[in-house]
Scaffold this active site. Structure first.
Site, PDB file in Angstrom:
ATOM      1  N   SER A 176       8.571  -4.289   4.372  1.00  0.00           N
ATOM      2  CA  SER A 176       7.852  -4.896   3.244  1.00  0.00           C
ATOM      3  C   SER A 176       8.667  -5.037   1.973  1.00  0.00           C
ATOM      4  CB  SER A 176       6.582  -4.091   2.941  1.00  0.00           C
ATOM      5  OG  SER A 176       5.580  -4.385   3.885  1.00  0.00           O
ATOM      6  N   SER A 236       0.812  -2.994  -0.839  1.00  0.00           N
ATOM      7  CA  SER A 236       1.646  -3.723   0.127  1.00  0.00           C
ATOM      8  C   SER A 236       0.801  -4.609   1.027  1.00  0.00           C
ATOM      9  CB  SER A 236       2.482  -2.745   0.973  1.00  0.00           C
ATOM     10  OG  SER A 236       3.558  -3.401   1.586  1.00  0.00           O
ATOM     11  N   LYS A 295       8.647  -8.389   0.464  1.00  0.00           N
ATOM     12  CA  LYS A 295       7.641  -8.856  -0.505  1.00  0.00           C
ATOM     13  C   LYS A 295       8.222  -9.003  -1.907  1.00  0.00           C
ATOM     14  CE  LYS A 295       3.508  -7.099   1.873  1.00  0.00           C
ATOM     15  NZ  LYS A 295       3.899  -6.212   2.968  1.00  0.00           N
ATOM     16  N   LYS A 341       9.485  -0.935  -4.607  1.00  0.00           N
ATOM     17  CA  LYS A 341       8.712  -1.312  -3.417  1.00  0.00           C
ATOM     18  C   LYS A 341       9.096  -0.474  -2.205  1.00  0.00           C
ATOM     19  CE  LYS A 341       5.688  -3.788  -1.249  1.00  0.00           C
ATOM     20  NZ  LYS A 341       5.460  -2.624  -0.350  1.00  0.00           N
TER      21      LYS A 341
END
Length: 302
Positions: A74, A133, A77, A243
């Site tokens: 992720s 997320s 992202k 993140k």
């Protein structure tokens, strides 16, 4: 001798801050490695791929397999957010499609608990994507800004090329293993470059430093409370983002930034553990404890 060297590093960090380019400067080409002695390497790092840089200049302070391509889960992202932010019009309404929710569920992806037909602004969906997320939020944004996922993924890869990330490729806006575990990949050095670029955007910085975001119910949406998956924001003083990521192939990953006494560090750890996000958090803490030289760590945070 170690204390003397660390004081020299403190002085160097001060020089880097004073003479650093402005926040909008382009990322530094390559991954310049400072010649730190091996005896000063951070200890106990589990991640096979990692990098730590001085955030103002991009100078790499320490790295492990910095140019090795690996899945990034992720953390993808972050690029999704960059493409949306650079497209603008963050108050535009975006309708969550059935496919955004269904495809997230089909792959067991993390979710922001969106339902088909909900209407949220792009700005709100950025919080839904970056904090919990939400893969459903990533798909909704991609479908709106592509237009369509294929068009959006093309923009992600074009942005990677523009930023000088030749060892990075995106196949999915959420970071899910679509079409397979290794379709989306990058390297530690290039993720640091992406992180620096993203953190130059004030809206991105505001989002990723948030521990929680409450979106009240409105005419087109349900009530939502989105909490960050980034434990560093609660556990490590001075953290400003960024993140987490986790898939079977990527293991647990974390792209992070923090500031202490005017010194700003940015880094990444990849595959710290097969499934324990706390291991990635612990790796990031150890790396930053090493990177923040004592004389600066004692100064006020920020």
């Amino acid at each position: 001798m170690r204390t003397y060297v660390r004081v020299l590093l403190a002085a160097l960090a001060g020089i880097l801050v004073v003479f650093a380019p402005t926040a909008v400067a382009a990322p530094v080409p390559g991954s310049s490695q400072l010649p730190f002695p091996l005896t000063l390497q951070p200890d106990g790092i589990q991640a096979p791929g990692a990098a730590l840089a001085e955030a103002n200049t991009g100078a790499i302070l320490w790295s492990r397999a910095p140019d090795t391509r690996v899945p990034i889960a992720s953390i993808a992202k972050v690029m999704t957010a960059v493409v949306v932010l650079e497209s603008g019009d963050l108050e535009r309404p975006v309708t969550v499609g059935q496919s955004a929710v269904a495809d997230t569920a089909a792959h067991g992806g993390s979710t922001a608990d969106l339902v088909p037909g909900e209407v949220l602004t792009a700005r709100q969906l950025l919080y839904a994507m970056m904090l919990p997320s939400g893969c459903d939020a990533a798909y909704a944004l991609a479908e709106a800004y592509g237009p369509g996922r294929a068009g959006f993924v093309a923009k992600m890869n074009a942005t990677a090329r523009r930023l000088g990330m030749p060892n990075t490729y995106f196949s999915d806006p959420s970071g899910l293993p679509v079409p397979d575990d290794f379709s989306t990949y990058s390297t530690p050095a290039e993720l640091v470059r992406l992180g620096r670029h993203a953190m130059n955007h004030p809206v991105f910085r505001e989002i990723v430093k948030s521990e929680i975001y409450h979106q009240p119910a409105g005419p087109g949406n349900r009530d939502h409370v989105w909490e960050t998956t980034n434990g560093l924001l609660r556990e490590y003083a001075g953290t400003t983002g960024i993140k987490t990521g986790s898939t079977n192939a990527a293991g647990t990953c974390l792209l992070f930034e923090a500031s202490r006494g005017g010194q700003r560090l940015i880094g990444v750890v990849l595959n710290s553990s097969p499934d324990d996000l706390d291991a990635a958090t612990a790796d990031a803490k150890r790396i930053m404890d090493w990177g923040f030289v004592p004389i600066l760590s004692s100064l006020p945070i920020g």
